[in-house]
Design an enzyme around this catalytic site. Sequence first.
Site, PDB file in Angstrom:
ATOM      1  N   HIS A   1      11.216  -2.467   0.682  1.00 38.01           N
ATOM      2  CA  HIS A   1      10.194  -1.953  -0.220  1.00 38.01           C
ATOM      3  C   HIS A   1       8.794  -2.037   0.382  1.00 38.01           C
ATOM      4  CE1 HIS A   1       8.073  -1.868  -4.287  1.00 38.01           C
ATOM      5  NE2 HIS A   1       8.869  -0.824  -4.338  1.00 38.01           N
TER       6      HIS A   1
ATOM      7  N   LYS B   1       5.562  -1.133   2.322  1.00 37.47           N
ATOM      8  CA  LYS B   1       4.889   0.127   2.659  1.00 37.47           C
ATOM      9  C   LYS B   1       3.847  -0.183   3.732  1.00 37.47           C
ATOM     10  CE  LYS B   1       5.512   0.135  -2.174  1.00 37.47           C
ATOM     11  NZ  LYS B   1       6.697   0.850  -2.389  1.00 37.47           N
TER      12      LYS B   1
ATOM     13  N   ASP C   1      -0.526   2.363  17.232  1.00 34.66           N
ATOM     14  CA  ASP C   1      -0.843   1.873  18.582  1.00 34.66           C
ATOM     15  C   ASP C   1      -0.833   0.349  18.681  1.00 34.66           C
ATOM     16  OD1 ASP C   1      -1.113   4.487  19.416  1.00 34.66           O
ATOM     17  OD2 ASP C   1      -3.292   4.509  19.242  1.00 34.66           O
TER      18      ASP C   1
END
Length: 484
Positions: A402, A404, A409
Amino acid sequence: MDKVYHFLTLAGIGLYWVLVAGVTLRVVLKRRAVSVSLAWLMVIYIIPVVGVLCYFMFGELNLGRKRAERARVMFQPFGDWFHQLNDCKAHTQDGLGTHISKIDNLCNNRMGIPALCGNTLQLHTTPDSSLRSVINDIEQAKHSIRMVFYIWHPGGLADSVAAALIQAAKRGVAVKVLLDSAGSPTFFRSHWAKMMRGAGIELVEGLEVSPWRIFLRRLDLRQHRKIIAIDDEVAYTGSMNMVDPAFFKQNSGVGQWIDIMVRIEGPTVNVLSAIHCWDWEVETGDRTLPVHPDCQIDIPQDSKPIQVVPSGPGMPDQLIGQVLTLAMHQAERSVTITTPYFVPSADLLETLKTTAQRGVTVDLIIPKHNDSLMVQWASRAFYSELLNAGVKIHEFDGGLLHTKSVVIDELFCLVGTVNMDMRSLWLNFEVTLAVEDPIFTEQMNQLQHSYMLHSEIIDSAQWQQRSLYHRFFERLFYLFNPLL
């Protein structure tokens, strides 16, 4: 009598087609993605009557008259509060690196929110660590606690948080808790809601779900932010709802939810507190702006900036989506993404493909098993296109991933509440942090690689051999992807 029935039938058919024609005209005239308009037209024509009702309920971004008017009136005073942060020592162009400087320009120009230095970050990667840290900070609270969550589900350490809030309220701390109505029905029916209100906590049910509001406000518009602000000195945000995963959705067949929370000290705390104040006023009409951060503090040279990026009705359209696109366009070596719900817009899909096609390593990590079967099928409809562009797709098999997050880079990252779907990027109240801190970003990078170790990478050749059954359901739910 037969003539009456015949007349009523013809009148009903005529009325329905006039209604369909009117809704079709409204869909066509709305300025939005062509894919969204086509999806709605398909629903309206394929599913008689129900399709039209669905459009009235879910087809337009309708906050409701009262909330929309509040948001309109609020924008200027909150904008003035945000703009004053530009005069703070915590905002300095010299402290902004390559990645975040353009995001600072975007957010400053559209919302007035600058990137601020002088913060310290702590990454919590387990529910036990996150919740115990929150409890400890609540126990130290002296003046105020502000919370907003999509889901609060009773059980385990979530109950310990509720108990700590009640004790804080009893010793005189002002506690304001805003919970989404659709996300937290179990909590509002539990004894905890009554106990908290009895202790003097202001507990508000946000965006109340009611059949009487079907035609007054879009029902699937949700308060999806996760923010805790304590004494305007400590804040938390991230992907984790106020739940103990060991006591949450144990019968869903996807395993425990895997989440992160970020603990913050420094000027960014006041910005997150202001976002809570925005949500509180939209819902209640009461204005309580927080104090500005201490602008006379000396900012260490190695203190990297954080940009708070909110979105939702009443705020600039698609701001988080713009930040996400801008961040990926700046990538030179790698982009690694974790998201539980992956149903990208056409623009976001093209950004991912273009990023991979210009030689940047793009890794997408999503859960193998999802609590939304429709989203799971719709997500897989994009696999072939992404694999052909060179994107590496990892299906996580250690629970419902879950988290996010986006790492660019290995130097810059985005963390928050935002899923890579139309609902998060276009509809809900969301918040994300853009962070240019090498140490914190390296922690996020290592966490993402640990997710990869528990994932199965999708082989392009094998994927092309999947069954016709799978292809059918992928294409079926792909047609509805703008609506998921």
